[in-house]
Write an enzyme that holds these catalytic residues in place. Structure first.
Site, PDB file in Angstrom:
ATOM      1  N   TYR B  45     -43.975  38.940   0.182  1.00 43.02           N
ATOM      2  CA  TYR B  45     -45.317  39.033  -0.749  1.00 43.02           C
ATOM      3  C   TYR B  45     -46.072  39.889   0.082  1.00 43.02           C
ATOM      4  O   TYR B  45     -46.133  39.734   1.487  1.00 43.02           O
ATOM      5  CB  TYR B  45     -45.862  37.845  -0.854  1.00 43.02           C
ATOM      6  CG  TYR B  45     -45.333  36.782  -1.719  1.00 43.02           C
ATOM      7  CD1 TYR B  45     -44.647  37.342  -3.158  1.00 43.02           C
ATOM      8  CD2 TYR B  45     -45.080  35.411  -1.782  1.00 43.02           C
ATOM      9  CE1 TYR B  45     -44.097  36.365  -3.968  1.00 43.02           C
ATOM     10  CE2 TYR B  45     -44.653  34.810  -2.514  1.00 43.02           C
ATOM     11  CZ  TYR B  45     -44.062  35.030  -3.680  1.00 43.02           C
ATOM     12  OH  TYR B  45     -43.333  34.177  -4.699  1.00 43.02           O
ATOM     13  N   HIS B 201     -53.012  30.057  -8.788  1.00 38.22           N
ATOM     14  CA  HIS B 201     -52.065  30.830  -7.823  1.00 38.22           C
ATOM     15  C   HIS B 201     -51.385  29.397  -7.194  1.00 38.22           C
ATOM     16  O   HIS B 201     -50.492  29.715  -6.007  1.00 38.22           O
ATOM     17  CB  HIS B 201     -52.561  31.814  -6.924  1.00 38.22           C
ATOM     18  CG  HIS B 201     -52.556  33.047  -7.762  1.00 38.22           C
ATOM     19  ND1 HIS B 201     -53.820  33.973  -7.821  1.00 38.22           N
ATOM     20  CD2 HIS B 201     -51.454  33.654  -8.364  1.00 38.22           C
ATOM     21  CE1 HIS B 201     -53.155  34.784  -8.323  1.00 38.22           C
ATOM     22  NE2 HIS B 201     -52.008  34.945  -8.738  1.00 38.22           N
ATOM     23  N   ARG B 231     -49.935  46.805  -9.855  1.00 39.19           N
ATOM     24  CA  ARG B 231     -48.849  46.100  -8.959  1.00 39.19           C
ATOM     25  C   ARG B 231     -47.735  45.653  -9.529  1.00 39.19           C
ATOM     26  O   ARG B 231     -47.661  45.734 -10.751  1.00 39.19           O
ATOM     27  CB  ARG B 231     -49.610  44.849  -7.936  1.00 39.19           C
ATOM     28  CG  ARG B 231     -50.121  43.550  -8.941  1.00 39.19           C
ATOM     29  CD  ARG B 231     -50.541  42.510  -8.032  1.00 39.19           C
ATOM     30  NE  ARG B 231     -49.675  42.082  -7.109  1.00 39.19           N
ATOM     31  CZ  ARG B 231     -48.864  41.121  -7.447  1.00 39.19           C
ATOM     32  NH1 ARG B 231     -48.777  40.390  -8.550  1.00 39.19           N
ATOM     33  NH2 ARG B 231     -48.028  40.593  -6.503  1.00 39.19           N
ATOM     34  N   ASN B 233     -44.493  42.583  -9.911  1.00 34.87           N
ATOM     35  CA  ASN B 233     -44.049  41.450  -9.408  1.00 34.87           C
ATOM     36  C   ASN B 233     -42.697  41.407 -10.111  1.00 34.87           C
ATOM     37  O   ASN B 233     -42.285  42.252 -11.014  1.00 34.87           O
ATOM     38  CB  ASN B 233     -44.777  40.214 -10.203  1.00 34.87           C
ATOM     39  CG  ASN B 233     -44.553  38.859  -9.688  1.00 34.87           C
ATOM     40  OD1 ASN B 233     -43.902  38.760  -8.360  1.00 34.87           O
ATOM     41  ND2 ASN B 233     -44.418  38.159 -10.375  1.00 34.87           N
ATOM     42  N   GLU B 273     -42.356  42.709 -13.509  1.00 35.70           N
ATOM     43  CA  GLU B 273     -43.788  42.779 -14.367  1.00 35.70           C
ATOM     44  C   GLU B 273     -44.587  43.828 -13.796  1.00 35.70           C
ATOM     45  O   GLU B 273     -44.741  43.841 -12.556  1.00 35.70           O
ATOM     46  CB  GLU B 273     -44.219  41.530 -14.102  1.00 35.70           C
ATOM     47  CG  GLU B 273     -43.685  40.351 -14.552  1.00 35.70           C
ATOM     48  CD  GLU B 273     -44.318  38.968 -14.286  1.00 35.70           C
ATOM     49  OE1 GLU B 273     -43.926  38.062 -14.971  1.00 35.70           O
ATOM     50  OE2 GLU B 273     -45.202  38.694 -13.550  1.00 35.70           O
ATOM     51  N   TYR B 324     -38.799  29.272  -5.666  1.00 34.80           N
ATOM     52  CA  TYR B 324     -39.990  29.484  -6.474  1.00 34.80           C
ATOM     53  C   TYR B 324     -39.538  30.329  -7.916  1.00 34.80           C
ATOM     54  O   TYR B 324     -39.872  29.978  -8.879  1.00 34.80           O
ATOM     55  CB  TYR B 324     -41.101  30.107  -5.920  1.00 34.80           C
ATOM     56  CG  TYR B 324     -42.314  30.590  -6.665  1.00 34.80           C
ATOM     57  CD1 TYR B 324     -43.058  29.543  -7.143  1.00 34.80           C
ATOM     58  CD2 TYR B 324     -42.557  31.664  -6.856  1.00 34.80           C
ATOM     59  CE1 TYR B 324     -44.150  29.802  -7.996  1.00 34.80           C
ATOM     60  CE2 TYR B 324     -43.695  31.783  -7.782  1.00 34.80           C
ATOM     61  CZ  TYR B 324     -44.462  30.850  -8.324  1.00 34.80           C
ATOM     62  OH  TYR B 324     -45.334  31.372  -9.188  1.00 34.80           O
ATOM     63  N   LYS B 325     -38.758  31.348  -7.552  1.00 41.91           N
ATOM     64  CA  LYS B 325     -38.502  32.251  -8.812  1.00 41.91           C
ATOM     65  C   LYS B 325     -37.176  31.907  -9.761  1.00 41.91           C
ATOM     66  O   LYS B 325     -36.733  32.403 -10.422  1.00 41.91           O
ATOM     67  CB  LYS B 325     -38.011  33.642  -8.274  1.00 41.91           C
ATOM     68  CG  LYS B 325     -39.454  34.470  -7.759  1.00 41.91           C
ATOM     69  CD  LYS B 325     -38.945  35.766  -7.024  1.00 41.91           C
ATOM     70  CE  LYS B 325     -39.959  36.317  -6.393  1.00 41.91           C
ATOM     71  NZ  LYS B 325     -41.146  36.983  -7.217  1.00 41.91           N
TER      72      LYS B 325
HETATM   73  C1  HEM Z   1     -56.531  38.127 -12.065  1.00 43.83           C
HETATM   74  C2  HEM Z   1     -55.274  38.577 -12.461  1.00 43.83           C
HETATM   75  C3  HEM Z   1     -54.159  37.549 -11.970  1.00 43.83           C
HETATM   76  C4  HEM Z   1     -53.712  36.615 -13.229  1.00 43.83           C
HETATM   77  C5  HEM Z   1     -54.454  36.031 -14.197  1.00 43.83           C
HETATM   78  C6  HEM Z   1     -52.653  35.962 -12.240  1.00 43.83           C
HETATM   79  C7  HEM Z   1     -51.838  35.195 -12.611  1.00 43.83           C
HETATM   80  C8  HEM Z   1     -50.588  34.512 -11.929  1.00 43.83           C
HETATM   81  C9  HEM Z   1     -49.905  33.542 -12.409  1.00 43.83           C
HETATM   82  C10 HEM Z   1     -50.143  32.562 -13.599  1.00 43.83           C
HETATM   83  C11 HEM Z   1     -48.782  33.411 -11.564  1.00 43.83           C
HETATM   84  C12 HEM Z   1     -47.923  32.299 -11.659  1.00 43.83           C
HETATM   85  C13 HEM Z   1     -48.245  30.814 -10.871  1.00 43.83           C
HETATM   86  C14 HEM Z   1     -47.424  29.640 -11.152  1.00 43.83           C
HETATM   87  O1  HEM Z   1     -46.294  29.532 -10.451  1.00 43.83           O
HETATM   88  O2  HEM Z   1     -47.826  29.050 -12.263  1.00 43.83           O
HETATM   89  C15 HEM Z   1     -48.814  34.219 -10.550  1.00 43.83           C
HETATM   90  C16 HEM Z   1     -48.227  34.368  -9.551  1.00 43.83           C
HETATM   91  C17 HEM Z   1     -48.318  35.226  -8.402  1.00 43.83           C
HETATM   92  N1  HEM Z   1     -49.354  36.051  -8.380  1.00 43.83           N
HETATM   93 FE1  HEM Z   1     -50.824  36.337  -9.666  1.00 43.83          FE
HETATM   94  N2  HEM Z   1     -52.381  36.786 -11.013  1.00 43.83           N
HETATM   95  C18 HEM Z   1     -53.331  37.723 -10.631  1.00 43.83           C
HETATM   96  C19 HEM Z   1     -53.553  38.574 -10.005  1.00 43.83           C
HETATM   97  C20 HEM Z   1     -52.808  38.813  -8.718  1.00 43.83           C
HETATM   98  C21 HEM Z   1     -52.964  39.659  -7.713  1.00 43.83           C
HETATM   99  C22 HEM Z   1     -54.138  40.771  -7.738  1.00 43.83           C
HETATM  100  C23 HEM Z   1     -51.884  39.461  -6.694  1.00 43.83           C
HETATM  101  C24 HEM Z   1     -51.808  40.238  -5.597  1.00 43.83           C
HETATM  102  C25 HEM Z   1     -51.522  39.815  -4.425  1.00 43.83           C
HETATM  103  C26 HEM Z   1     -51.210  38.283  -7.175  1.00 43.83           C
HETATM  104  C27 HEM Z   1     -50.145  37.702  -6.555  1.00 43.83           C
HETATM  105  C28 HEM Z   1     -49.001  36.909  -7.006  1.00 43.83           C
HETATM  106  C29 HEM Z   1     -47.864  36.365  -6.498  1.00 43.83           C
HETATM  107  C30 HEM Z   1     -47.282  37.107  -5.091  1.00 43.83           C
HETATM  108  C31 HEM Z   1     -47.403  35.448  -7.366  1.00 43.83           C
HETATM  109  C32 HEM Z   1     -46.057  34.911  -7.155  1.00 43.83           C
HETATM  110  C33 HEM Z   1     -45.120  35.584  -8.190  1.00 43.83           C
HETATM  111  C34 HEM Z   1     -43.613  35.387  -7.921  1.00 43.83           C
HETATM  112  O3  HEM Z   1     -43.144  35.231  -6.787  1.00 43.83           O
HETATM  113  O4  HEM Z   1     -42.833  35.436  -8.903  1.00 43.83           O
HETATM  114  N3  HEM Z   1     -51.668  37.727  -8.418  1.00 43.83           N
HETATM  115  N4  HEM Z   1     -50.040  34.952 -10.776  1.00 43.83           N
END
Ligand code: HEM
Ligand code: FES
Lengths: 320, 355
Positions: B45, B201, B231, B233, B273, B324-325
């Protein structure tokens, strides 16, 4: 570019509102539409004042839905750094200018059941846009606006005409005072309070709201301060390998820009945090004038906000 | 809600499914433009955000909202899911204005960038919107909800690929107060709605400790209108399921136990994504678009660089991330299948297939 995307505009109208205040209207140079914005937003106006580049933030006061132009009102500040004097003396219809996209650091909380606005003097400008936006969408609000006398009560008549008894005017010289404690004690649940005006008024409203038990999330202040003047000082920019002198009517940010250093900024008024810079060495006292840093950051002199803050002492080295 | 649509499949827009018989696949051209998310041979990350400006011609970065060969089928799949579960689309009352902002952003972008498919004509507040692939020709009054068949966010996101959430900004953080979420990687709008940035988060491992969310939020609060960012994901999905929601877990969770070396190539999908963030003008809210692209392992390994790199990333990933994934149990089998596409040769930096 550090300041973000720009809008190329032309001055369409310059209107003297009263002895102190002049209104400017800008339209897109290509004849197109400008972006809509949200009530409370400001724009940063770029000025070329005889070779000195000035960038001053002003609240947008026009109807946020009117994409044919933006309007700002500028109060002349004879003791200021020169931005307002430049606007009053040199800006004429037909001139090309550059604005930043609107930025909102003083937004409406759209969940509020009611919005209570308190304005002092030129602090009326963001509320002109907010009341228009709320009137369009049927939002409930009440505006209390204090000025010295009727002649200096810019836009008082048009606000009255548009919004009737939702607008209350107070004139200091006639001995009217805004009944703040009373107002704060009789608001319905879910009311949000917004205040924009001179520093004394902000402090008054802040303490009255605290005394009346208002939750901090329901109280909003337009905090940006115009950078003030001060004694000149020297600063070393470690990464750029430059040492500069910041002039008495210049901010540290402006001095860096004049030296060709691309430093980040957004509000240029100590409110947004974008320009935050680490201090590498400080032998002296940083005059912190921002609303961003925590009291600990300020006390330890480990950070500085170059858009407003100044320095007094022997050595200041920053990470830029 | 009645949004009358007529799905217009043709040589470009594929008629395919994301459930039951899973006829989804990528054409050779779609494989070449797949947004492969790894610019190096390992992954962790980071605050990976860059300006969302037009990228290479033909790539998924070329347009503000990419429309590809899966568009019409994805919109049919969204309508199917919403009919079963209307709570996939929710908007708290104070977010209607942000919905109009989003509708304007998408309509103006699509009409400008894809004039062959979309058109928007304005006469003051009277707007006429034409969406040819979905057979829509509709006149309405901008900012007047009574002239649309449903709320503005729902109206436009039923016509746009990818999930959307709308964040209100208050008290120095962002609140997810509206969204259209039918193509998610195992999270739930109904559960998250009303939460703030750090709350929603919370389940993510490692990133909090690394300070990633603090820095990402600080950056987002300064996001300016007119300067969107994006970005990537990614995760892994068994079968081309766009909808892997916690609500429907019983329908898809077990599929993870059916993998073997014979079916891995067509059943296992890299799910990427492409996320973009936009400051909205009237509401000061932030729109977050989450566009999912699915690529079968057997499609991705047709690009030799991607085959080598995907193998190395999967083999070496931190087990907490794999857990986690949701692919820890299959990780070794995936690495084994991919290993025959990795001859150990060096890979070039960057994610483009050719260089
Ligand atoms: C404002 C808009 C954003 C929304 C609505 C959002 C929403 C989410 C949601 C719902 C999850 C899944 C959490 C779960 O497991 O329940 C997630 C994961 C994550 N988000 Fe965001 N996020 C946003 C912005 C960002 C930004 C700007 C970053 C920048 C670093 C970020 C980094 C991550 C990371 C690293 C994960 C884990 C993803 C994975 O490994 O699959 N998010 N986010
Ligand atoms: S530019 Fe906003 S705080 Fe300095």
């Amino acid at each position: 570019m550090s300041g973000g995307p720009k809008l190329n505009v032309r001055v369409a109208e310059v209107v003297k509102v009263n002895d102190l205040i002049t209104r400017f209207r800008f339209v897109a140079r290509d004849g197109g539409l400008l972006p809509a914005f949200s009530g409370g937003a400001h724009t940063v106006v770029e000025m070329d004042d005889n070779g000195t580049r000035r960038l001053n933030p002003y609240s947008l006061m026009s109807d946020p839905e009117d994409r044919t132009g933006y309007e700002i009102s500028v109060r002349r500040d004879d003791a200021g750094r020169g931005g307002s004097l430049y606007m009053h003396r040199h800006v004429r219809p037909g001139m090309d200018m550059v604005l930043s996209h609107p930025v909102n650091l003083f937004p409406l909380d759209n969940r509020a059941r009611k919005h209570l606005f308190i304005a002092g003097g030129i602090g009326i400008t963001p509320f002109l846009a907010m009341t228009r936006q709320l009137a369009r969408f049927g939002g409930r609000f009440e505006l209390h606006y204090a000025t010295r006398n009727p002649a200096l009560c810019a836009y008082g008549d048009s606000l009255k005409a548009a919004h009737g008894d939702r607008v209350h005017l107070y004139f200091d010289e006639q001995g009217d005072t805004l009944p703040l404690a009373d107002l704060l004690s009789r608001q319905p649940l879910g009311t949000h309070l917004y205040c924009c005006g001179p520093k004394g008024m902000l402090n008054w409203v802040r303490s009255a709201a605290a005394t009346a038990g208002w939750a901090t999330h329901a109280v909003h202040f337009e905090e940006f301060t115009a950078p003030a003047t001060g004694a000149p000082f020297a600063v070393t920019l470690e990464r750029s390998g430059k040492t500069l002198t910041v002039g008495s009517t210049q901010s540290l940010l402006e001095a860096m820009e004049a030296a060709g250093v691309d430093a980040p900024y957004l509000c240029r008024g100590g409110a947004c945090g974008q320009c935050e810079t680490d201090v590498v060495r400080c032998d002296g006292r940083i005059d912190h004038r921002d609303h961003w840093l925590t009291p600990e950051d300020m006390a330890t002199n480990t950070k500085i906000m170059p858009c407003v803050s100044r320095f007094e002492g022997r050595t200041l080295v920053i990470d830029r | 809600m009645s949004l009358d649509v007529e799905y217009a499949f043709d040589e470009f827009f594929r008629d395919e499914t994301f459930v039951d018989d899973f006829t989804y696949r990528n054409s050779p051209a779609a494989i070449r433009r797949f947004p492969f998310p790894f610019d190096r041979d390992d992954y962790m990350y980071s605050v990976n955000m860059e300006p969302h400006v037009p990228g290479r011609k033909g790539s998924v970065f070329e347009k503000t909202f990419d429309v590809d060969e899966h568009y019409v089928s994805e919109m049919r799949d969204r309508a199917r899911i919403l009919a079963k579960d209307p709570l996939r689309c929710q908007s708290l009352p104070h977010m209607t204005l942000a919905g109009w902002d989003l509708l304007e952003l998408i309509m103006e972008s699509k009409a400008r960038e894809y004039p062959q498919w979309f058109s928007l004509t304005k006469n003051g507040d009277r707007w006429r919107w034409i969406n040819r692939p979905l057979g829509i020709d509709h006149s309405f009054t901008f900012l007047d909800e009574t002239t649309l068949p449903c709320g503005p966010m729902e109206y436009i996101t039923r016509q746009t690929q990818g999930d959307f959430t709308l964040q209100d900004e208050r008290e120095g953080t962002l609140w997810v107060d509206a969204g259209m979420v039918t193509t998610q990687a195992d999270w739930s709008l109904d559960f998250d709605i009303g939460m703030n940035f750090h709350e929603w988060h919370a389940p993510v491992p490692l990133a909090h400790e690394k300070g990633i969310f603090d820095r990402a939020l600080k950056f987002l609060l300064k996001l300016q209108h007119g300067a969107p960012v994006r970005r990537f994901n990614w995760t892994m999905t068994v079968n081309p399921l766009l909808d892997t929601a916690p609500e429907t877990y019983p329908e898809w969770g077990y599929m993870r136990t059916t993998l073997n070396q014979e079916n891995m190539g067509h059943m296992m999908h890299l799910r990427v994504e492409l996320q973009a963030l936009f400051r909205l003008p009237r509401s000061n809210a932030i729109a977050f678009s989450i566009r999912a692209y699915l690529g079968k392992f057997e499609e991705l390994v047709t690009v030799p660089k991607w085959g080598r790199r995907l193998h190395r990333v999967v083999r070496d990933i931190h087990p907490d991330l794999a857990a986690y994934k949701g692919f820890l149990r299959n990780r070794d089998a995936m690495a084994e299948w991919l290993s025959s596409y990795d001859d150990g040769a060096p890979t070039s930096p960057g994610w483009w297939p050719e260089d």
